[in-house]
Design a protein around this motif. Structure first.
Motif, PDB file in Angstrom:
ATOM      1  N   GLU A 100     -13.702   2.714  -8.530  1.00 35.30           N
ATOM      2  CA  GLU A 100     -13.669   3.184  -9.918  1.00 35.30           C
ATOM      3  C   GLU A 100     -14.144   4.629 -10.012  1.00 35.30           C
ATOM      4  O   GLU A 100     -13.567   5.442 -10.748  1.00 35.30           O
ATOM      5  N   LEU A 116      -8.821   4.068  -2.129  1.00 38.43           N
ATOM      6  CA  LEU A 116      -9.186   3.083  -3.142  1.00 38.43           C
ATOM      7  C   LEU A 116      -8.682   1.695  -2.786  1.00 38.43           C
ATOM      8  O   LEU A 116      -7.766   1.540  -1.980  1.00 38.43           O
ATOM      9  N   SER A 121      -7.885   0.640 -10.286  1.00 37.32           N
ATOM     10  CA  SER A 121      -8.310   1.947  -9.779  1.00 37.32           C
ATOM     11  C   SER A 121      -7.126   2.734  -9.235  1.00 37.32           C
ATOM     12  O   SER A 121      -6.996   3.944  -9.475  1.00 37.32           O
TER      13      SER A 121
END
Length: 243
Positions: A100, A116, A121
């Motif tokens: 995040e 990620l 996200s």
């Protein structure tokens, strides 16, 4: 950490890299099932469009700020992706950020790339960036993600019946999904994702049946991954699989 502290006994969909790091440090844990295999749809590295950096000129990442959740499958993807594109991670300014935070950092321009995991996200990062490697390019390069189910040695020894039931229920749920009988609206709600986004994410997962799982654990993808990362012997137990 929560398992070692005694706060939880079973970890479902645990990243393989954190598990390997733990058992290398002599943590009393066992890998007892594979939650899923997945391509890089759900774990990836995104470069900002504003930076102009792509796989073609990825060496320009050197000297730049990059967000990576260290000690996770995303770091593994980062390392393997850098090998593919010919960039040196040791020459980058790597900043530890959860997905995040990494997504927010690339959106704000604080980093030129964020590695990620998690649909929300990745979706956020892609509003200002592009995958360094497409899902197909990562697959062609042999970059594969595996999430597992692990358990503490203590719980496994004291509650073998409960553990066996947990794994049986997991495989029953996988079979329902494979047969198209899962309630996707419930899954989307629990994941706090829009239905379309959840379908896109889960569509990149491969849920193995018990026989496929055993093969992967003993001689397939999982076994190869563990060997490649010098995982100590005795970290895997296939005896609880519903064969």
């Amino acid at each position: 950490d929560a398992m070692l502290a005694g706060d939880i006994d079973i970890s479902y969909s645990q990243g393989l890299v954190p598990f390997i790091n733990a058992v290398k440090s002599n943590a009393p844990l066992k890998l007892v099932d594979i939650a899923m295999e997945y391509g890089m749809g759900g774990t990836t590295c995104v470069t900002s469009n504003a930076s102009g950096i792509t796989k073609a000129n990825a060496s320009e990442l050197e000297g730049k700020k990059v967000a990576v959740p260290l000690g996770t499958m995303a770091e593994y993807v980062f390392d393997e992706s850098m090998k593919v594109v010919g960039a040196d991670r040791n020459k980058m300014e790597i900043i530890q950020m959860d997905p995040e935070e990494g997504a927010a950092a690339i959106v704000s321009g604080d980093v030129v790339m964020a590695c990620l995991f998690g649909g929300n996200s990745i979706k956020s990062a892609l509003t200002v960036g592009t995958r360094l490697l497409t899902v197909q390019e990562a697959r062609d390069a042999g970059i594969l993600g595996i999430d597992i189910t692990s358990v503490t040695d203590k719980f496994m020894k004291e509650n073998p019946g409960m553990l066996r039931t947990f794994i049986e229920v997991t495989h029953e749920a996988n079979a329902r999904y494979a047969d198209g009988k899962s309630d996707l609206n419930v899954i989307a709600k629990d994941a706090e994702m829009a239905l379309a986004d959840m379908k896109d994410t889960i569509g990149g997962f491969k849920f193995l049946n018990a026989r496929e799982t055993k093969k992967s654990m003993e001689s397939g993808n999982l076994a190869g991954f563990l060997k490649g990362m010098n995982t100590p012997d005795g970290a895997v137990d296939t005896s609880f699989l519903p064969l």
